[in-house]
Design a protein around this motif. Sequence first.
Motif, short mmCIF file in Angstrom:
data_model
loop_
_atom_site.label_atom_id
_atom_site.label_comp_id
_atom_site.label_asym_id
_atom_site.label_seq_id
_atom_site.Cartn_x
_atom_site.Cartn_y
_atom_site.Cartn_z
N ASN A 167 0.80 -1.28 0.00
CA ASN A 167 -0.02 0.23 -0.04
C ASN A 167 1.00 1.25 0.06
O ASN A 167 0.53 2.14 -0.77
CB ASN A 167 -0.83 -0.15 1.09
CG ASN A 167 -1.91 0.95 1.28
OD1 ASN A 167 -2.76 1.10 0.07
ND2 ASN A 167 -2.22 1.92 2.02
N HIS A 193 -2.16 4.19 -2.31
CA HIS A 193 -3.58 3.85 -1.49
C HIS A 193 -4.57 3.28 -2.64
O HIS A 193 -5.37 2.45 -2.06
CB HIS A 193 -4.17 4.82 -0.66
CG HIS A 193 -3.11 5.27 0.56
ND1 HIS A 193 -3.20 4.27 1.50
CD2 HIS A 193 -2.47 6.40 0.75
CE1 HIS A 193 -2.21 5.04 2.37
NE2 HIS A 193 -2.09 6.12 2.02
N HIS A 194 -4.67 3.82 -3.87
CA HIS A 194 -5.54 3.43 -4.70
C HIS A 194 -5.20 2.07 -5.36
O HIS A 194 -6.06 1.21 -5.49
CB HIS A 194 -5.59 4.30 -5.91
CG HIS A 194 -4.32 4.54 -6.60
ND1 HIS A 194 -3.47 5.30 -6.19
CD2 HIS A 194 -4.06 4.29 -8.09
CE1 HIS A 194 -2.36 4.95 -7.22
NE2 HIS A 194 -2.92 4.46 -8.16
N ASP A 199 -6.28 -0.21 -2.29
CA ASP A 199 -7.85 -0.51 -2.34
C ASP A 199 -8.09 -1.49 -3.43
O ASP A 199 -8.88 -2.29 -3.25
CB ASP A 199 -8.53 0.69 -2.84
CG ASP A 199 -8.68 1.55 -1.52
OD1 ASP A 199 -8.13 1.35 -0.50
OD2 ASP A 199 -8.95 2.78 -1.92
N GLU A 200 -7.49 -1.72 -4.52
CA GLU A 200 -7.90 -2.65 -5.53
C GLU A 200 -7.30 -3.73 -5.40
O GLU A 200 -8.08 -4.90 -5.55
CB GLU A 200 -7.36 -1.95 -6.96
CG GLU A 200 -7.80 -2.90 -8.13
CD GLU A 200 -9.12 -3.02 -8.41
OE1 GLU A 200 -9.55 -4.01 -8.97
OE2 GLU A 200 -9.90 -2.03 -8.10
#
Length: 225
Positions: A97, A102-103, A106-107
């Motif tokens: 992460n 962070h994107h 998240d995935e």
Amino acid sequence: WQNLLNESTVHNAKLLALFSTLGLISMAAVYFDISSRQLKNRYRHEHGLALHMANHDALTNLANRRHFIRELERHINASTQPLCLIYVDLNYFKQANDQFGHHVGDEILRQFAQRLKNSVRNDDLVARMGGDEFCILIQGISDDSGARQKMAQIKEKIGGEMHIEDFHRAPSASLGYALYPKHGRGYEVLLQHADHSMYEAKRDRRGTAPNSPLNPNTDDAPTRH
């Protein structure tokens, strides 16, 4: 007016007024019926959406911790079948992460959650307990060998590379389990046992692939992330 409102025209006017009134009433009734149905359907949709949001994790669409505990308690109180809890921790998620953003993190969680869901039956409940920790409720597993066999199947099915922007790596996970009623009869005891079992697997590196990209190559003693 006397010529216009003779006996014949008055009768026709009354009939016209009656039919017009009935027509307006019918139109109003149809409109009210359609409107009420639309309102009911909208209420059901919004009520269902609110319930779903209250019981599911917004990121992964899995059951959330509260819903999982409620279902676990319900099964304990009502079910005569043995139960198995499998606690899952995504290894070294924090490092991935931080490194990829962070994107991407998240995935990773979304895809990992879907893999977990695909690794069990439709009747089994998969939940995100928070962060990178998940739990699975499975009915019908009563002994240690059955639990270990199921964990091996899950680990096999969650493997494989993920391709998310610059992230082209395979996840690894640490798994632990608890059996009802063998390891406890209350949800708190069962969750604690499963969590402790998972932590032991992480500490002993039993749940960690040696060259997993979510597990940086290091000789340091593993810690729980």
